[in-house]
Scaffold this motif. Structure first.
Motif, PDB file in Angstrom:
ATOM      1  N   ILE A   1      -9.098  -6.988   3.250  1.00 45.34           N
ATOM      2  CA  ILE A   1     -10.079  -6.100   2.249  1.00 45.34           C
ATOM      3  C   ILE A   1      -9.410  -6.115   1.106  1.00 45.34           C
ATOM      4  O   ILE A   1      -9.470  -5.051   0.302  1.00 45.34           O
ATOM      5  CB  ILE A   1     -10.510  -4.816   2.870  1.00 45.34           C
ATOM      6  CG1 ILE A   1      -9.111  -3.994   3.227  1.00 45.34           C
ATOM      7  CG2 ILE A   1     -11.457  -4.850   3.834  1.00 45.34           C
ATOM      8  CD1 ILE A   1      -8.967  -2.593   3.409  1.00 45.34           C
ATOM      9  N   HIS A   2      -9.275  -7.391   0.619  1.00 47.95           N
ATOM     10  CA  HIS A   2      -8.430  -7.653  -0.579  1.00 47.95           C
ATOM     11  C   HIS A   2      -9.302  -7.110  -1.993  1.00 47.95           C
ATOM     12  O   HIS A   2      -8.730  -6.780  -3.177  1.00 47.95           O
ATOM     13  CB  HIS A   2      -8.027  -9.160  -1.074  1.00 47.95           C
ATOM     14  CG  HIS A   2      -7.135  -9.517  -0.186  1.00 47.95           C
ATOM     15  ND1 HIS A   2      -6.999 -10.926   0.166  1.00 47.95           N
ATOM     16  CD2 HIS A   2      -6.155  -9.061   0.483  1.00 47.95           C
ATOM     17  CE1 HIS A   2      -5.968 -11.116   1.211  1.00 47.95           C
ATOM     18  NE2 HIS A   2      -5.357  -9.899   1.247  1.00 47.95           N
ATOM     19  N   ALA A   3     -10.612  -7.278  -1.754  1.00 48.43           N
ATOM     20  CA  ALA A   3     -11.444  -6.815  -2.796  1.00 48.43           C
ATOM     21  C   ALA A   3     -11.652  -5.445  -2.965  1.00 48.43           C
ATOM     22  O   ALA A   3     -12.345  -4.856  -3.815  1.00 48.43           O
ATOM     23  CB  ALA A   3     -12.676  -7.363  -2.617  1.00 48.43           C
ATOM     24  N   ASN A   4     -11.087  -4.608  -1.911  1.00 47.78           N
ATOM     25  CA  ASN A   4     -11.056  -3.162  -2.104  1.00 47.78           C
ATOM     26  C   ASN A   4      -9.704  -2.510  -2.705  1.00 47.78           C
ATOM     27  O   ASN A   4      -8.741  -2.942  -2.016  1.00 47.78           O
ATOM     28  CB  ASN A   4     -11.517  -2.416  -1.111  1.00 47.78           C
ATOM     29  CG  ASN A   4     -12.024  -0.985  -1.324  1.00 47.78           C
ATOM     30  OD1 ASN A   4     -11.063  -0.024  -1.608  1.00 47.78           O
ATOM     31  ND2 ASN A   4     -13.243  -0.616  -1.258  1.00 47.78           N
ATOM     32  N   ALA A   5      -9.647  -1.836  -3.744  1.00 51.87           N
ATOM     33  CA  ALA A   5      -8.344  -1.454  -4.265  1.00 51.87           C
ATOM     34  C   ALA A   5      -7.899  -0.216  -3.416  1.00 51.87           C
ATOM     35  O   ALA A   5      -8.493   0.868  -3.196  1.00 51.87           O
ATOM     36  CB  ALA A   5      -8.558  -0.901  -5.401  1.00 51.87           C
ATOM     37  N   THR A   6      -6.749  -0.582  -2.717  1.00 51.22           N
ATOM     38  CA  THR A   6      -5.899   0.513  -1.910  1.00 51.22           C
ATOM     39  C   THR A   6      -4.753   1.015  -2.855  1.00 51.22           C
ATOM     40  O   THR A   6      -3.860   0.277  -2.915  1.00 51.22           O
ATOM     41  CB  THR A   6      -5.360  -0.004  -0.624  1.00 51.22           C
ATOM     42  OG1 THR A   6      -6.224  -0.747  -0.121  1.00 51.22           O
ATOM     43  CG2 THR A   6      -4.722   0.836   0.181  1.00 51.22           C
ATOM     44  N   CYS A   7      -4.810   2.103  -3.044  1.00 54.73           N
ATOM     45  CA  CYS A   7      -4.053   2.664  -4.412  1.00 54.73           C
ATOM     46  C   CYS A   7      -2.936   3.578  -4.103  1.00 54.73           C
ATOM     47  O   CYS A   7      -3.423   4.630  -3.163  1.00 54.73           O
ATOM     48  CB  CYS A   7      -4.993   3.326  -5.439  1.00 54.73           C
ATOM     49  SG  CYS A   7      -6.207   2.284  -6.123  1.00 54.73           S
ATOM     50  N   VAL A   8      -2.080   3.605  -4.901  1.00 54.72           N
ATOM     51  CA  VAL A   8      -1.174   4.804  -4.622  1.00 54.72           C
ATOM     52  C   VAL A   8      -1.556   5.569  -5.890  1.00 54.72           C
ATOM     53  O   VAL A   8      -1.806   5.163  -6.949  1.00 54.72           O
ATOM     54  CB  VAL A   8       0.319   4.324  -4.802  1.00 54.72           C
ATOM     55  CG1 VAL A   8       1.228   5.460  -5.105  1.00 54.72           C
ATOM     56  CG2 VAL A   8       0.961   3.484  -3.848  1.00 54.72           C
ATOM     57  N   MET A   9      -1.992   6.976  -5.539  1.00 58.00           N
ATOM     58  CA  MET A   9      -2.357   7.829  -6.694  1.00 58.00           C
ATOM     59  C   MET A   9      -1.407   9.085  -6.940  1.00 58.00           C
ATOM     60  O   MET A   9      -0.712   9.432  -5.954  1.00 58.00           O
ATOM     61  CB  MET A   9      -3.756   8.564  -6.201  1.00 58.00           C
ATOM     62  CG  MET A   9      -4.992   7.402  -5.799  1.00 58.00           C
ATOM     63  SD  MET A   9      -5.396   6.282  -7.265  1.00 58.00           S
ATOM     64  CE  MET A   9      -5.734   7.634  -8.270  1.00 58.00           C
ATOM     65  N   ASN A  10      -1.102   8.839  -8.010  1.00 62.14           N
ATOM     66  CA  ASN A  10      -0.084  10.057  -8.803  1.00 62.14           C
ATOM     67  C   ASN A  10      -0.819  11.245  -9.412  1.00 62.14           C
ATOM     68  O   ASN A  10      -1.715  10.992 -10.288  1.00 62.14           O
ATOM     69  CB  ASN A  10       0.913   9.549  -9.855  1.00 62.14           C
ATOM     70  CG  ASN A  10       1.634   8.363  -9.055  1.00 62.14           C
ATOM     71  OD1 ASN A  10       2.274   8.478  -7.888  1.00 62.14           O
ATOM     72  ND2 ASN A  10       1.887   7.028  -9.628  1.00 62.14           N
ATOM     73  N   TYR A  11      -0.394  12.321  -8.923  1.00 58.02           N
ATOM     74  CA  TYR A  11      -1.030  13.496  -9.260  1.00 58.02           C
ATOM     75  C   TYR A  11      -0.019  14.274 -10.180  1.00 58.02           C
ATOM     76  O   TYR A  11       0.745  14.482  -9.606  1.00 58.02           O
ATOM     77  CB  TYR A  11      -1.540  14.345  -8.339  1.00 58.02           C
ATOM     78  CG  TYR A  11      -2.973  13.967  -7.577  1.00 58.02           C
ATOM     79  CD1 TYR A  11      -4.399  14.268  -8.276  1.00 58.02           C
ATOM     80  CD2 TYR A  11      -2.834  12.620  -6.630  1.00 58.02           C
ATOM     81  CE1 TYR A  11      -5.340  13.752  -7.683  1.00 58.02           C
ATOM     82  CE2 TYR A  11      -4.070  12.171  -6.187  1.00 58.02           C
ATOM     83  CZ  TYR A  11      -5.237  12.659  -6.701  1.00 58.02           C
ATOM     84  OH  TYR A  11      -6.215  11.920  -6.035  1.00 58.02           O
TER      85      TYR A  11
END
Lengths: 592, 592
Positions: free
Chosen positions: B260-270
């Protein structure tokens, strides 16, 4: 970063306590193979694999191989140095007769080293592995001159080997091969054609690459009866053994693949390349089968190896990762959560992989030992029996151990949760790498057909009858052994399933080959489960004899798990075998 | 290049002949859902998925998503245009009440469209899919103001949604969440912490991204009882609905993954991001479960979808690829070899995948229909029964359909032989993509625990008793039906296995939770097989009623294959369930 520790202790238990290789000290090559020697060899091999090969596994996967404009291929950073260490250690020649520069040690030890190398770095292990296969083919079918020309350098690892079978339009069906061999006045041939999927077809690890190539001599009969085997070196070799002119064989492309990125999978173009016939004209397939049978066992070992590497990482993670509490109450109340190994479902996954790996290793070593007995035993009957067993078990070892390896890699990845899907963590590579082992050297469906269509009926079913006889004798000998009961009873049930399935094939498949084809894969799995169950019962027996020892206790627990949870699959497999071809063949092709 | 054709005809058969959705025309939203309308909607959706999404599947995999220094993320070439077409088609709002700008159509149609989109391009389908999950959570738990602020733009697809649960140290065990929410004088909160594995966390497809975030309000109780749900937009939204200042939530990294390379799997910083409480303080988990349950069904659909796509490619290849001859003699003697679909073992693989896919689709639609009935039925008892069934089947649909999807992708890849391992051919992507579906939205082991530990005992086992009652009634009604006998008899055996396994759990797991844990995965598979078998028997019945029709004939053949070869696995699963936890828990952790 992934870890890998070669399973030396488990191998020693198998060799000493289960296979009792001390019994074979009368065979040539086994004389000096004391337990201490074996351990010393394996510890040395383990160190090389752990310290040199494994650290290049993830980086090799990321970097891959690269082909330059001129057709040359570069392996990943560090591979040249690692190969030099492997080569210099004498590992390639380990099972080769001393007359050709090898160590003349048992094939069973070579199989162990193949597992260690493949567990540490599958893509790397393929380079020496293919060379070993080519050596075996030349040893068996090469002329004295060919042996003198190629073997010493291949055994030392200065040159490597390949096998060239597949073409764009033919893989399984080698009768369709189009590569042509034109005979020259000097007795050599010129090869023209294209081969694909040639592992290690081109690379920068060795001074020369010795291609064994299947091709059709002009005027040869159509189909498989017109295929001959040739040796075709990348660089021509002078009479004095020195490397001469570049031969007309080049790498036209390397494939982008799902895995084993660090092994170059090449399209090889033969443009009138000089080559020499190996063995007889039009007898190329039987000659290549020597190499393929070696390779098939080696691929089974690869499946096992990757499953083991995956298991080790999953087990380590399960002991570290804190998440949730044990269902029976906190186990590490001072920590924010318990390690996930407290969860029965995590243990179920780990125990499954463990039981498949250890059983597979036992079956693999038992089978490799047959190769030694076949080659080295003094009397004909013993040699023949070993060859029968080797032939019977080869498709099972190849297909079962690779299916189990992929399953083990997938289950191990599952233990990591989302982290297992991230490339950086390194376990998803095991799944991608393991996947090829079910395909190459004869896709597993071909192994099943080989078992059902050839190995079973061969010589009036002699090999199968011998196996069933041995199994029944084993069951009979231990029928009254209370301590072995949890292992023997389920094995007896499953052995019955195997007999029923075999009987079903005899009664239903002889005149109706589709019944054999539709049953083949399930029959192979049924047989494989019984073979693993037999090895597990033998391991349980050896563990009981060993007494109070951590490894022996672990063996008994894992043997029980296998008998309770994995072996009963034979019933399902029997149901499928007995279902016949009807449901499989009924749908018109256009409706798929 | 891979192909994909949305299975419209199969869906129509299921909706019309098996589920008979005409029966539900009294439900709100179903009034105008005639067969013609449904077909028109599905044909339109199919065209979009086949013509716009599928061509970007392989290229999107190769290109992947890219994060720039400033934290912005670019999706692969073509994704923006494809998303615009998808959005503009109104597909995101398909099941959303018209009051919020949706079409108010049944969830069962939405599930079909999810399958089509995921089959064409799994990574793409996740973007609108996650938005739908976030819409569902806001619809259920958001304030009127929150609904007014966010829903219209999300329903139109101008804004997208995400769910933020996982943190580096916690995935399954959400009680460990550390992200903090500090209450502000104006009633809003400031979020601080790091979330990982956030699918579609950042991208360039929409003007705004609405994050739903689990966090802990300062002073909240420890564990899961101190978790609250927040809405936290990427850009703050003014009172008039216009986009304002950038919020302090940024993508710190995107993961390199297996697929699923075309979906961005993100580290999200709040970093002190402004957020607003959704629902009540410390009641975040139940609120998030609305989204998770939607998502779990959707992930089951994804598994099915990839299995279907893989099957279609394998079937096409098997009809084209010439290799070997039929065991019963040449089928296309004028060609150099027969197409490999003549080989029983190739058909075994295709039939297996086909039977799992079609059975899975039936179960999935039946389950999605329960969501509609639950939401829309007039009387309380009907709504309650549907909700019971939905809850019971959600873990089964998620886990079974994803396991089957991966298995289907692997079997389909196997049909391609070596070509299946080459990236260019495109089928190995199905394996890599399908793999995640077993992991995310609750790893399948968690689904099994949800089934055994929560769904089974809930309300005194009411949902399970209702299911078993319905199954027995079905078996009873058709006991004397000769034409259905090949389907009913095996189902009766397997239903017995399910009852035995359920009884075993009642007797052995209540006081010994490890017995439940050790049995959970096998119990789920046993249940899932019975549920699929039940759907196959219903499909066989509908096919018989349909009379002489190619699709109906194919259904009967495939139903027979399922009953003969796949359903008998329930016996093995029962054996494992009944084996208990002993063998699973006996090995000391340090011995793994």
């Amino acid at each position: 970063m992934p870890v890998y520790k070669a399973p030396v202790a488990d191998v020693m238990f198998l060799l000493e306590d289960v296979l009792e290789i001390g019994r074979y000290s009368g065979l040539p090559g086994f004389e000096d193979v004391s337990a201490d020697t074996v351990r010393a060899i394996l510890v040395e091999g383990a160190r090389l694999c752990e310290a040199v090969l494994q650290p290049l596994n993830a980086s090799g996967d990321r970097e891959g191989c690269h082909r330059a404009e001129d057709g040359s291929v570069t392996t990943p950073k560090g591979f040249r140095e690692a190969y030099e260490a492997y080569r210099a250690g004498g590992w390639i020649g380990l099972p080769v007769p001393t007359a050709f520069g090898g160590l003349g040690l048992p094939a069973v030890l070579n199989a162990v080293m193949q597992e260690f190398a493949s567990g540490a770095n599958l893509a790397f292990g393929m380079y020496p592995g293919l060379t070993q296969g080519a050596i075996a083919a030349l040893l068996e079918h090469g002329s004295d001159e060919q042996k003198a020309t190629y073997l010493p350098k291949m055994v030392s690892g200065e040159w490597s080997g390949t096998m060239n079978l597949t073409e764009p339009h033919c893989g399984t069906d080698l009768g369709l091969i189009r590569t042509r061999a034109a005979k020259q006045p000097d007795g050599s041939y010129r090869l023209s054609g294209q081969k694909i999927f040639i592992s290690a077809g081109e690379h920068d690890l060795t001074d020369n690459i010795v291609h064994l190539v299947l091709a059709r001599i002009e005027g040869a009969p159509a189909g498989t009866k017109g295929i001959s085997l040739f040796v075709c070196p990348k660089f021509l070799v002078g009479a004095d053994g020195t490397i001469g002119a570049r031969n007309a064989v080049t790498c036209g492309k390397i494939e982008e693949k799902m895995g084993i990125h660090a092994n170059a999978t090449c399209v090889m173009n033969y443009d009138g390349a000089s080559a020499w016939l190996v063995g007889e004209e039009n007898r190329g397939l039987p000659a290549m089968f020597v190499m393929m049978n070696e390779a098939r066992l080696a691929v089974g070992v690869q499946g096992l190896a990757v499953g083991e590497a995956a298991y080790q990482n999953a087990a380590a993670y399960a002991k570290e990762r804190l998440q949730g509490r044990a269902l029976t109450g906190a186990k590490q109340a001072d920590k924010p959560a318990d390690p996930i190994i407290v969860h029965p479902d995590v243990r179920r996954m780990l125990m499954t992989v463990r039981a498949l790996n250890e059983g597979g290793r036992a079956l693999m070593l038992e089978t490799a030992l047959q190769a030694d007995i076949h080659r080295r035993a003094a009397d004909e009957a013993t040699r023949r029996a070993a060859d029968d067993r080797l032939g019977l078990m080869t498709p099972i070892v190849k297909a079962m151990l690779t299916e189990n390896g992929l399953r083990g890699a997938i289950e191990s990845q599952q233990v990591f949760g989302g982290h297992g899907y991230v490339a950086e963590v390194g376990v998803e590579q095991f799944v991608r790498d393991a996947r090829i082992t079910l395909i190459y050297e004869g896709a597993n469906g071909i192994q099943a057909l080989d078992l059902v269509g050839r190995k079973l009926p061969k010589d009036g079913g002699r090999a199968m009858m011998a196996y069933l006889g041995e199994l029944q004798a084993f069951l009979g000998r231990h029928a009254a052994d209370e301590a072995l009961k949890p292992h023997i009873d389920p094995l007896k049930v499953s052995a019955g399933h195997l007999q029923q399935a075999t009987m079903w094939l005899m009664q239903n498949a002889l005149g109706k080959p589709d019944n054999a084809g539709a049953a083949s894969t399930d029959y192979l799995h049924l047989f494989g489960l019984v073979a693993l169950g037999h090895m597990w019962a033998r391991m349980a027996k050896a563990a009981l004899a060993k007494g109070d020892d951590p490894l022996a206790r672990a063996k008994l627990v894992t043997a029980r798990f296998f008998a309770e949870r994995l072996l009963p699959e034979t019933g399902l497999r029997l149901a499928r075998v007995s279902a016949g071809a009807g449901g499989v063949m009924a749908l018109p092709a256009e409706m798929f």
